[in-house]
Design a protein around this motif. Structure first.
Motif, PDB file in Angstrom:
ATOM      1  N   GLU A 329     -22.071  56.882 -16.836  1.00 46.55           N
ATOM      2  CA  GLU A 329     -22.523  58.023 -16.046  1.00 46.55           C
ATOM      3  C   GLU A 329     -23.041  57.611 -14.674  1.00 46.55           C
ATOM      4  N   MET A 330     -23.832  56.537 -14.628  1.00 46.40           N
ATOM      5  CA  MET A 330     -24.511  56.149 -13.396  1.00 46.40           C
ATOM      6  C   MET A 330     -23.789  55.053 -12.618  1.00 46.40           C
ATOM      7  N   GLY A 331     -22.871  54.352 -13.267  1.00 44.79           N
ATOM      8  CA  GLY A 331     -22.178  53.259 -12.584  1.00 44.79           C
ATOM      9  C   GLY A 331     -23.078  52.075 -12.290  1.00 44.79           C
ATOM     10  N   LEU A 332     -24.106  51.876 -13.144  1.00 41.90           N
ATOM     11  CA  LEU A 332     -25.060  50.787 -12.964  1.00 41.90           C
ATOM     12  C   LEU A 332     -25.292  50.087 -14.301  1.00 41.90           C
ATOM     13  N   PRO A 333     -25.627  48.798 -14.296  1.00 40.16           N
ATOM     14  CA  PRO A 333     -25.973  48.139 -15.557  1.00 40.16           C
ATOM     15  C   PRO A 333     -27.221  48.766 -16.146  1.00 40.16           C
ATOM     16  N   ALA A 334     -27.191  49.017 -17.455  1.00 41.50           N
ATOM     17  CA  ALA A 334     -28.311  49.639 -18.149  1.00 41.50           C
ATOM     18  C   ALA A 334     -28.666  48.790 -19.364  1.00 41.50           C
ATOM     19  N   VAL A 335     -29.956  48.516 -19.543  1.00 42.75           N
ATOM     20  CA  VAL A 335     -30.381  47.615 -20.605  1.00 42.75           C
ATOM     21  C   VAL A 335     -31.823  47.933 -20.989  1.00 42.75           C
ATOM     22  N   ASP A 336     -32.173  47.630 -22.231  1.00 42.73           N
ATOM     23  CA  ASP A 336     -33.572  47.591 -22.628  1.00 42.73           C
ATOM     24  C   ASP A 336     -34.005  46.135 -22.509  1.00 42.73           C
ATOM     25  N   PRO A 337     -34.743  45.762 -21.473  1.00 47.54           N
ATOM     26  CA  PRO A 337     -35.016  44.340 -21.217  1.00 47.54           C
ATOM     27  C   PRO A 337     -35.946  43.701 -22.224  1.00 47.54           C
ATOM     28  N   PHE A 338     -36.784  44.486 -22.891  1.00 47.80           N
ATOM     29  CA  PHE A 338     -37.662  43.899 -23.894  1.00 47.80           C
ATOM     30  C   PHE A 338     -36.896  43.654 -25.187  1.00 47.80           C
TER      31      PHE A 338
END
Length: 352
Positions: A329-338
């Motif tokens: 949707e956003m064209g960006l890397p998405a992650v839960d860093p913890f």
């Protein structure tokens, strides 16, 4: 996040400037009405696990950071040196019910540490009890520098700031995890604490929301001075541009930090803005647009580089599906860093 990773973070941070508050801690949760209210204790437990021997909860407490419940006597026997107020309540006040416990702790020889707006040093009964016992009161939310007014001049070095859809969505966790990921990749970086929890974790920083408004942006400039061209300051975010109670501190971070990069932070299961049930969370796109517009006032080259999602209330499968959809949707890397580490976010910064 593995404990060995947390240990490396803390070893590096303490090499930069040791904390004067004596450890181990007993984390005071008081009568916290919900888990979010205990975010200070949760942050210390997650990022300094070796220095928290237990938690103290009063009757009616609805928070639990997963440590052993202890009485003051049990904690003393376990070696605890400082009782840390681990609650961040609205307005930062110390209730009389709390004081009964805090005074007893002082009589037993505990030091007290707090990041509340309601300062320990302004409470006569706490001061008197500390003087009798010889204990120390630590108010970490007290600016100890005369910060300048921001001048907006371009500084050498690079900076990244976490901005959120709401308060308490994981901006500090994102910054700490990103700092670790940057060092693992051989990139020079420094975590810059701007709130009481970050300061209690790292031992240094600026208690930004306690700085007089005209000097907040200047305090962020002070915190993130000129540096090597390939060095990243990773600035802990505060508040949200869309939170009517705390938007001012966020704007000060955006303008004073002059970030080269922004990371969007979000908690997708939250029903409304924290403390404001009549306000819904903004979309990530709305946060991206607003924050980027304001950031480019101070740094026209600023970019949004990634998304950090707090998925603690999701299953592993739900989290993975949500993050994958968000990336499309956003064209960006998405992650839960913890939960997953911040390597994707560090890689995005490497490309700038």
């Amino acid at each position: 996040m593995h404990l060995r990773v947390l240990s490396r973070i803390m070893q590096r941070i303490f090499e930069q400037g040791a904390m004067m508050i004596e450890t181990p801690y007993l984390l005071f949760l008081g009568d916290a009405p919900d888990q979010l209210s205990a975010k200070v204790a949760q942050g210390i437990k997650d990022w300094r696990p070796d220095n928290a021997v237990g938690q103290y909860r009063m009757q009616g407490c609805r928070a639990d950071v997963g440590l052993q419940d202890m009485s003051l006597a049990e904690a003393k026997a376990a070696g605890a040196r400082t009782l840390v107020i681990g609650v961040a309540n609205r307005g930062g006040v110390i209730s009389q019910a709390w004081k009964d416990v805090l005074i007893e702790a002082l009589k037993m020889g505990f030091d007290l540490a707090s990041g509340l707006h309601n300062l320990l040093a302004n409470e006569g009964d706490l001061v008197a009890a500390s003087q009798v016992s010889g204990s120390t009161l630590h108010d970490v939310r007290v600016p100890n520098v005369e910060y300048p007014i921001a001048n907006g001049k371009k500084r050498s070095g690079k900076r990244v700031l976490a901005v959120g859809t709401d308060c308490s969505v994981g901006k500090m966790y994102t910054a700490l995890a990103l700092d670790e990921a940057m060092h693992e990749r051989g990139i020079k970086s420094t975590f810059r604490a701007t709130g009481q929890t970050g300061i209690l974790i790292t031992g240094s920083g600026v208690p930004l929301d306690a700085v007089i408004a005209d000097f907040m942006a200047g305090a962020v400039e002070y915190l993130t001075p000129e540096n090597d061209d390939d060095h990243w300051d990773i600035i802990e975010g505060q508040g949200s541009l869309f939170h009517v109670s705390y938007s001012g501190v966020t704007l000060a971070l955006i303008h004073g930090g002059q970030p080269d990069a922004l990371i969007l932070c979000h908690e997708p299961t939250r029903p409304h803005m924290r403390g404001l049930p009549e306000y819904q969370l903004p979309s990530l796109q709305a946060v991206s647009d607003a924050a980027l517009m304001l950031a480019r006032v101070a740094n026209p080259d600023c970019q949004v580089v990634g998304i950090s999602v707090n998925t603690q209330h999701m299953s592993e499968a739900e989290a993975e599906a949500y993050l994958a959809d968000l990336e499309k949707e956003m064209g960006l890397p998405a992650v839960d860093p913890f939960r997953q580490g911040a390597a994707k976010l560090a890689a995005a910064l490497e490309e700038l």
